[in-house]
Design an enzyme around this catalytic site. Structure first.
Site, PDB file in Angstrom:
ATOM      1  N   GLY A  17       0.825  -1.205   0.000  1.00  0.00           N
ATOM      2  CA  GLY A  17       0.000   0.000   0.000  1.00  0.00           C
ATOM      3  C   GLY A  17       0.854   1.246   0.000  1.00  0.00           C
ATOM      4  N   GLY A  19       0.562   5.609   1.014  1.00  0.00           N
ATOM      5  CA  GLY A  19      -0.201   6.702   1.591  1.00  0.00           C
ATOM      6  C   GLY A  19       0.625   7.961   1.626  1.00  0.00           C
ATOM      7  N   GLY A  20       0.050   9.011   2.217  1.00  0.00           N
ATOM      8  CA  GLY A  20       0.730  10.286   2.262  1.00  0.00           C
ATOM      9  C   GLY A  20       1.981  10.267   3.118  1.00  0.00           C
ATOM     10  CG  MET A  21       1.945  10.036   7.051  1.00  0.00           C
ATOM     11  SD  MET A  21       1.046   9.393   8.457  1.00  0.00           S
ATOM     12  CE  MET A  21       2.303   8.359   9.181  1.00  0.00           C
ATOM     13  N   GLY A  22       3.943   7.397   3.603  1.00  0.00           N
ATOM     14  CA  GLY A  22       4.939   6.412   3.213  1.00  0.00           C
ATOM     15  C   GLY A  22       4.343   5.259   2.443  1.00  0.00           C
ATOM     16  CB  VAL A  24       2.745  -0.476   3.885  1.00  0.00           C
ATOM     17  CG1 VAL A  24       2.801  -1.757   4.728  1.00  0.00           C
ATOM     18  CG2 VAL A  24       2.450   0.717   4.782  1.00  0.00           C
ATOM     19  CE  LYS A  38       3.036   4.552   6.990  1.00  0.00           C
ATOM     20  NZ  LYS A  38       1.851   4.940   7.758  1.00  0.00           N
ATOM     21  CG  ASP A 131      -3.909   7.575   8.976  1.00  0.00           C
ATOM     22  OD1 ASP A 131      -4.878   8.296   8.644  1.00  0.00           O
ATOM     23  OD2 ASP A 131      -3.235   6.935   8.156  1.00  0.00           O
TER      24      ASP A 131
END
Length: 349
Positions: A17, A19-22, A24, A38, A131
């Protein structure tokens, strides 16, 4: 050698996956165990914030709960900062509801109670998830599991950037974050309520519009709760209170829902057990806050058996340089949802 390469001592096997933070990844350790790794983006360069993040990671590595994906390892100071978590098999709550529709009453109470218990234990350890949303809950074979901590989110990471890109999930973000107010554990409680409402109805509580439209709805308390079972409405409404201090704690939610779970077998979706949720939640919250000020918070009780782990080793949990201090846990049996062990695996995004 994996085409994705390595991060620290871990071999990247598959991207799960983004996302905005990293990003995975499914990864393998030197001992051959499979983990969720992550790779973190946008880590703050501020020394005090980095110290806070490192402290939270240390606290999370002491958390033991069947409702929380175990944090096994981390390195926030290397060229590619990363966080390593237990890999959990199952579908996310988001995918489960999209595929099969809203949860039935028993499943809904079990999920709501499990995630409230997860929040209670991490809050007691001094950590805020930051989150919480349906995509970060795995409906595993042994019940719901909270994954993908927003551990690297700086305080302003959920604001609209100069390019208009939103780094959080607006419909599951607490109003105090948008209003640039102090953010603490009550922000997770607001997200819990929005998540429960989605699981009960199949609709985002604050609509499907633009980020700005959802932010407006959150800030103005315009939650669509039609279809949320009457038995859960008092808790959901209290958790969505605009004032963080008036929201119930996760521990209070978990306690109320544990009692509700014992009688949901005889409940209809539109019924509430007489007297069970009668006490005003806001009043109980104020009384609890006063009690908490007088005595230190407890992080859990002994007596819970460890949850069987899927997708990892069958012996004791892998420790990748883990701390050796005492660990935090929760207690007591909980109802099981009877998840889908044959479903695809997700470990965060």
């Amino acid at each position: 050698m994996s085409k994705l390469g390595k991060v620290g001592p871990y071999t990247l096997l598959e991207r799960l996956g983004r996302g905005g933070m990293g990003e995975v990844y499914l990864a393998g350790s030197r001992r051959g165990e499979r983990v969720a790794l992550k790779v973190l983006h946008e880590l703050t360069q501020d020394d005090s914030s980095r110290i806070r993040l490192e402290r939270e990671v240390r606290a999370l590595r002491r958390v033991e709960s069947p409702y929380v994906a175990k944090v096994l390892d981390a390195d926030l100071g290397c060229a590619r900062p990363y966080l390593v978590m237990e890999h959990i098999e199952g579908v996310t709550l988001l995918d489960r509801v999209r595929q099969d529709g809203p949860l039935d009453m028993a499943q809904l109470v079990d999920m709501a109670q499990g995630i409230a218990a997860a929040l209670a234990i991490i809050h007691a350890a001094g950590v805020v998830h930051r989150d919480l949303k349906p995509a970060n809950i795995i409906m595993g074979a042994e019940g719901p599991v909270l994954i993908d901590f927003g551990i690297a989110q700086v305080h302003d990471a959920t604001r609209l950037t100069m390019t208009g890109t939103f780094l959080g999930t607006p419909g599951y973000t607490a109003p105090e974050i948008f209003a640039d107010e102090q953010v603490d554990s009550p922000a997770d409680i607001h997200a819990w309520a929005a998540t429960v409402a989605f699981a009960a109805t199949g609709r985002p509580a604050f609509g499907r519009g633009t980020a700005e439209a959802q932010m407006y709805a959150v800030l103005n308390g315009q939650a669509d709760l039609k279809g949320v079972p009457v038995a859960l409405l008092p808790l959901v409404r209290a958790a969505l209170n605009r004032e963080p201090g008036k929201r119930p704690t996760a521990a209070l939610l978990a306690d109320r829902l544990s009692r509700l779970a014992r009688v949901t077998g005889g409940l209809g979706a539109g019924s509430a057990p007489k007297g069970l949720l009668a006490a005003p939640v806001a009043e109980e919250t104020r009384g609890r806050a006063a009690d908490d000020a007088k005595s230190p918070r407890k992080t859990g009780e002994e007596g819970r058996s460890p949850r069987p782990r899927v997708g990892g080793d069958t012996g004791p949990r892998a420790r990748s340089g883990a701390d050796t201090g005492p660990r935090t846990g929760d207690s007591g049996p909980r109802p099981r949802t009877g998840g889908e062990p044959g479903s695809r695996s997700r470990s965060g995004g």
